[in-house]
Write an enzyme that holds these catalytic residues in place. Structure first.
Site, short mmCIF file in Angstrom:
data_model
loop_
_atom_site.label_atom_id
_atom_site.label_comp_id
_atom_site.label_asym_id
_atom_site.label_seq_id
_atom_site.Cartn_x
_atom_site.Cartn_y
_atom_site.Cartn_z
CD GLU A 89 -3.23 0.20 2.26
OE1 GLU A 89 -4.36 -0.51 1.86
OE2 GLU A 89 -3.12 0.65 3.05
CG HIS A 114 7.47 -29.71 0.22
ND1 HIS A 114 7.91 -30.81 0.09
CD2 HIS A 114 8.16 -29.04 1.41
CE1 HIS A 114 8.85 -30.97 0.89
NE2 HIS A 114 9.02 -29.96 1.72
CE LYS A 128 -12.44 1.55 1.10
NZ LYS A 128 -11.55 2.55 2.09
O1 PA5 Z 1 -3.48 1.33 5.87
C1 PA5 Z 1 -4.95 1.79 5.68
O2 PA5 Z 1 -4.68 3.00 5.68
C2 PA5 Z 1 -5.98 0.99 5.34
O3 PA5 Z 1 -5.52 -0.32 5.31
C3 PA5 Z 1 -6.86 0.92 6.38
O4 PA5 Z 1 -6.32 0.83 7.55
C4 PA5 Z 1 -8.29 0.18 6.22
O5 PA5 Z 1 -8.69 0.39 5.12
C5 PA5 Z 1 -9.04 0.45 7.43
O6 PA5 Z 1 -9.60 1.54 7.30
P1 PA5 Z 1 -10.36 2.20 8.77
O7 PA5 Z 1 -9.38 2.19 9.88
O8 PA5 Z 1 -10.54 3.67 8.43
O9 PA5 Z 1 -11.56 1.42 8.78
#
Ligand code: PA5
Length: 448
Positions: free
Chosen positions: A287, A308, A422
Site C-alpha cells: 500500500e 513443496h 469502494k
Molecule cells: O492502511 C490503511 O490506511 C488501510 O488499510 C486502512 O487501515 C483500512 O482500509 C481500514 O481503514 P479504517 O481504519 O478507516 O476502517
C-alpha cells in the site's frame, strides 16, 4: 542485549559493486526528509517517533482496559480491516501457542470485520451464541464497510445476550478523535474509546491502541513490544551512519534490486507463527509503494511448507524475484529428535539433534540453492520470538518502508488506489449519494 541484524551480502552480489553505495545519498536524504517532515505525505509521520513518545501512563490505561475485558469476556471479537487489523493479528499469532485456539485459553481473540463472507459472519455469530463476548471496534475513518457491517451485527448480538447496559461495558471503540460513524456511536452509547492519531495512517498504526489493545487483551506484554520498537528507533535513526543503519541498508538494497529488474520481493519465514507478520508486511509495503505505476510487488511464503509448492517457481521460474528471510536464532521451546531402534525411516542420523537444527539446515540449504538459482537473498535475524524483538521487527520494517518509498519517489503514506473498488461497490449497492455513479455503472455493465 542483541538486536535485530540485517545481512545483504547475498543480495549485493547480484546488483554489482557499488550499487547500494550509489544509493547512499538518496537514502540519507530520504531519512532526513522523514525526520524533518519534508517528504510527500508529511502529515502522516506520527509513527516515526511514536515508540519513544509512548508514556507508561498510556500503556497502563490500555492494560487496565485489556484487564477489564479479559475479566469479563471468554471471547473478544476484534473488528477491523487492513491497517486496523493486520498488525494486531501478526503480533498475536507470532507470540501465541500454535494450538491456543484448541486449548480454549481465555479470552480467545477472534478477528472479524476483515471480510464480507456471509458464511464467516453467520458461523461467528453461531459460535458466539453461548459465549460471554466483547467487541473492540477499530476503524480510523469509522466508515469502512466491512468493519461497520460486522460491528452492527456484533453489537446487536452482544446487547441481546448481555443486555444493553452490560454490553456497553465490553464494547471498546478505537477510532478518530472526532469524525466518523464509529466515533458517533461510541459517544452516543458511552463506550470506552481510544484515539487513532490523525498523523498515523492505518498500516503504521500497530503501536497505537489499534494494535496495543488487542495484543494486551491476548495477554502479551505491550511494554516490551514498545521497548523493542524504541530500541530500533535509535538503531535506525537519521543520524546513524548509512553502513550501520539496518533500515537504510534494507531500503537501499531493495531499491537497487528493483532497479536491476527484480520486481517481486518474497518475504520468507521458517516459523509458521510468522505467517501473519508477512500479511502485515505485505500491506505495509504494497500500500505504501505500489503507486504511480511503480513499486516492488510484495509476496510471501512460509517455509519449509511452501518449498513443496512455490519452491519450484522460486528456484526455477522467471528471474524477477528476490527473497527477504526472517530468521529466528533460537526457538522458545526445545524438542530433541528421538532415537529409534528399528530406524525404519532411516532418520537415526538426526537422533539427539534439536528439531531447529534440521530447520536451520533447511534454511541454509535453501538459501544456497536459491542463490545458485539466481535469487538474491536478504536476511533479517532476530534472536528470539518475543514481544521485544517483534517490536524491533515492526519498527525496522516501518522506517525502512518510509525510506524506501521515498527513494522510489512515491508518496509512501497515501493509498488513493484503494478507493476505486469502494466507489464501484457503493454504486452497485445504490448507496445514497452515489446516484450518478449507480446509473453509470449499471449502463456500463448492462444491468438494472
Ligand atoms: O492502511 C490503511 O490506511 C488501510 O488499510 C486502512 O487501515 C483500512 O482500509 C481500514 O481503514 P479504517 O481504519 O478507516 O476502517
Amino acid at each position: 542485549m542483541k538486536n535485530l541484524t540485517l545481512c545483504i551480502d547475498k543480495a549485493n552480489q547480484f546488483v554489482g559493486t557499488g550499487a547500494v553505495e550509489a544509493l547512499e545519498q538518496k537514502t540519507k536524504a530520504a531519512l532526513e526528509a522523514l525526520e524533518h517532515g519534508t517528504c510527500p505525505g508529511n502529515d502522516f509521520l506520527g509513527w516515526l517517533h511514536l515508540p519513544s513518545s509512548i508514556t507508561s501512563d498510556f500503556l497502563q490505561e490500555i492494560q487496565r482496559t485489556a484487564d477489564d475485558l479479559r475479566a469479563s469476556c471468554d471471547v473478544i471479537v476484534v473488528a477491523g480491516i487492513g491497517g486496523s487489523y493486520l498488525g494486531a493479528r501478526a503480533v498475536i499469532e507470532a507470540l501465541s501457542n500454535s494450538f491456543a485456539w484448541l486449548k480454549q485459553t481465555s479470552p480467545a481473540i477472534i478477528f472479524a470485520g476483515n471480510n464480507i463472507g456471509e458464511d464467516y459472519l453467520a458461523e461467528l455469530s453461531e459460535f458466539l451464541k453461548d459465549k460471554r463476548f466483547g467487541v473492540i471496534n477499530i476503524s480510523k475513518s469509522g466508515t469502512t464497510t466491512e468493519t461497520a457491517l460486522t460491528f452492527r451485527l456484533m453489537k446487536k448480538q452482544c446487547e441481546e445476550q448481555r443486555g444493553k447496559e452490560e454490553a456497553k461495558k465490553v464494547i471498546v471503540a478505537i477510532t478518530d478523535a472526532n469524525k466518523g460513524a464509529a466515533r458517533a456511536a461510541a459517544t452516543k452509547e458511552g463506550y470506552k474509546t481510544f484515539v487513532i492519531p490523525d498523523d498515523v495512517g492505518g498500516r503504521f498504526s500497530v503501536l497505537t491502541p489499534v494494535g496495543l489493545l488487542p495484543i494486551a487483551c491476548a495477554g502479551f506484554d505491550i511494554c516490551q513490544l514498545v521497548q523493542g520498537a524504541t530500541v530500533m528507533e535509535k538503531v535506525c535513526a537519521h543520524d546513524v551512519p548509512f553502513t550501520d543503519n539496518p533500515a537504510a541498508q534494507y531500503a537501499a538494497i531493495r531499491n537497487a534490486l528493483y532497479n536491476s529488474g527484480k520486481k517481486i520481493e518474497i518475504l520468507v519465514n521458517y516459523q509458521p507463527k510468522l505467517h501473519f507478520m508477512s500479511e502485515w508486511w505485505k500491506q505495509l509495503y504494497g500500500e505504501s509503494e505500489g503507486k504511480d505505476k511503480k513499486g516492488i510487488f510484495p509476496a510471501s511464503v512460509d517455509f519449509t511448507t511452501d518449498l513443496h509448492s512455490m519452491g519450484q517457481w522460486i528456484q526455477d521460474g522467471e528471474r524477477s524475484i528476490f527473497e527477504t528471510v526472517i530468521s529466528i536464532d533460537t526457538p522458545n521451546r526445545q524438542l530433541l529428535f528421538p532415537e529409534d531402534e528399528e530406524n525404519l525411516d532411516g532418520l537415526n542420523f538426526l537422533a539427539g539433534k534439536r528439531v531447529d537444527e534440521v530447520n536451520k539446515m533447511a534454511e541454509l540449504g535453501t538459501q544456497l540453492a536459491h542463490i545458485d538459482g539466481g535469487v538474491p537473498n536478504i536476511r533479517i535475524t532476530i534472536p528470539q520470538l518475543n514481544e521485544f524483538y517483534i517490536g524491533q521487527l515492526i519498527y525496522f520494517f516501518e522506517i525502512a518502508c518510509g525510506i524506501s518509498g521515498n527513494i522510489l519517489g512515491v508518496n509512501t503514506f497515501n493509498q488513493p488506489g484503494v478507493e476505486a473498488y469502494k466507489k464501484n461497490m457503493f454504486a452497485l449497492l445504490n448507496k445514497p449519494g452515489y446516484e450518478a455513479e449507480s446509473k453509470a455503472i449499471r449502463e456500463r455493465l448492462k444491468i438494472n
